[in-house]
Enzyme design. Structure first.
Site, short mmCIF file in Angstrom:
data_model
loop_
_atom_site.label_atom_id
_atom_site.label_comp_id
_atom_site.label_asym_id
_atom_site.label_seq_id
_atom_site.Cartn_x
_atom_site.Cartn_y
_atom_site.Cartn_z
N HIS A 1 0.87 -1.18 0.00
CA HIS A 1 0.00 0.00 0.00
C HIS A 1 0.90 1.22 0.00
CE1 HIS A 1 -3.09 2.92 0.99
NE2 HIS A 1 -4.00 1.99 0.83
N ASP B 1 -7.27 -5.44 1.25
CA ASP B 1 -7.94 -6.22 0.20
C ASP B 1 -7.72 -7.72 0.42
OD1 ASP B 1 -8.90 -3.95 -1.27
OD2 ASP B 1 -6.83 -3.63 -1.92
#
Length: 412
Positions: free
Chosen positions: A303, A352
């Site tokens: 990320h 996710d």
């Protein structure tokens, strides 16, 4: 007002508004967002403000207005991300989501007050309109297709949608979120219809399995963790719409449109499919190898805002540890992370991947992660729209840097 008591000059609400170039109501909005401190006048003449604090806020506002077109920095009092943690209105977001339900976290983000026991209920007319609109879609329509149509239908059924006052927008938010959930087709037993708890209402629209308390708690935690995450692409789209004074339904539609992009909302779907492949093949190595051989990015890892592990993923993984049916999917996710770690990529699991563990282990479809994300983030989009309604209209109007042929050119 030139009150020099307590060592500083004080300004009235009208004086502060003139200095800031805003309406008096916006001054109080700054107070509610923690950008200004006010003090009640003992003589009962209203509130007063520290002049130095007001002048500093005015300087910041002027700097933002004069920022270059490429500078998309937006002042916000909602979410802070720093040092691999994130905060909602200054409170650790993981701790908040772990202690309170999604509805309570949404209320905190909207108002800065904790509404214990908050529940969201869909009004009959907008819900019926949204259900009719969604039912008219082709069967192959995806969850974001359904949600976009449901938002449009709910908007038409709300004649007060153009009222941008805080009270009206909050009323719309509290009814829109359950309307979106209620418009989705049911896969399982909707035994909690009208319960007012979004996780319970959403569950039978994601899976035909009967829920257990731990699984429902994990879904609720996922919703609460995903409420907001600063200025993601969809959130920026919402703020641009709100800057043009689009009503909250239209602002949410803008967010859903940006979420449709494969680089934003589809990440959970890709991670879900990858975990299914790992479970089918009995190990992560061949699946990861196939991704790398095809030149594809391994989903669910890394990320741009976190150097270490995504704190949302860490919190959701920890909750899923107590869910017996999540064991195989958790092992598959750990396997993917371990294989990639051996490659020296330095990529950590993100939310996710954690959301994919939840959807795979609870018998949900690959699109379930998108649905959870969109429903959860609707609350954050509303919070950003509320904030933007208090700012100067159309402030997010960058100038284009023209690179075409210089005029005059011959008429075609």
């Amino acid at each position: 007002m030139s009150d020099e008591k307590d060592g500083g000059r004080r300004l009235s609400t009208q004086e502060a508004a003139r200095l800031l170039g805003v309406k008096p109501a916006t001054v109080y909005a700054y107070v509610s967002r923690g950008q200004l401190a006010s003090r009640r006048d003992p003589a009962g003449r209203g509130s007063s403000f520290d002049a130095a604090e007001v002048e500093e806020l005015a300087r910041r506002s002027r700097r933002e207005a004069a920022a270059p077109a490429g500078d998309l920095s937006v002042r916000t009092g909602l979410t802070l991300i720093e040092s691999d943690r994130y905060y909602f209105r200054g409170v650790d977001a993981v701790a908040l989501a772990s202690r309170y339900r999604y509805e309570e976290v949404a209320e905190w983000l909207w108002t800065g007050a904790l509404a214990r026991g908050a529940r969201f209920t869909a009004p009959p007319e907008p819900l019926a309109a949204a259900r009719r609109a969604v039912a008219a879609l082709p069967e192959h329509g995806g969850p974001l297709d359904r949600l976009r149509v449901a938002v449009a239908a709910a908007a038409v059924a709300d004649p007060l949608r153009f009222d941008l006052s805080e009270e009206a927008v909050l009323g719309s938010a509290r009814s829109l979120i359950p309307t979106l959930v209620g418009a989705l087709p049911v896969r399982g037993s909707a035994q909690w219809a009208g319960d007012g708890r979004i996780a319970r209402e959403l569950w039978p629209r994601l899976t035909a399995r009967e829920p257990d308390p731990d699984a429902l708690a994990a879904l609720d935690l996922a919703l609460a963790l995903l409420v907001d995450h600063d200025l993601a692409a969809s959130t920026l789209a919402v703020r641009v719409a709100a800057s043009a004074r689009a009503h909250p339904y239209a602002a949410v539609s803008a967010g859903l449109g940006a979420l449709e992009g494969p680089l934003h909302g589809a990440a959970g779907r890709l991670a879900h499919r990858m975990l299914v492949e790992v479970l089918e093949q009995g190990g992560a190595a061949p699946v990861v190898a196939e991704y790398l051989r095809a030149g594809r990015r391994v989903p669910g890892l890394g990320h741009r805002l976190y150097q270490g592990e995504d704190p949302r993923a860490a919190a959701l993984f920890a909750r899923l540890e107590g869910l017996e049916q999540a064991g195989p999917a958790l092992d598959a996710a750990r396997g993917v992370a371990a294989v990639m770690a051996r490659q020296g990529r330095g990529l950590h699991p993100n939310v996710d991947l954690a959301l994919a563990v939840l959807t795979v282990s609870c018998g949900m479809g690959a699109e379930a992660g998108e649905t959870v994300f969109a429903v959860a983030r609707t609350a954050g989009w509303i919070a950003h729209a509320l904030e933007e309604y208090q700012e100067r209209p159309l402030r997010m109007r960058p100038s284009g840097q023209y690179h075409g042929p210089r005029p005059p050119q011959p008429m075609p």
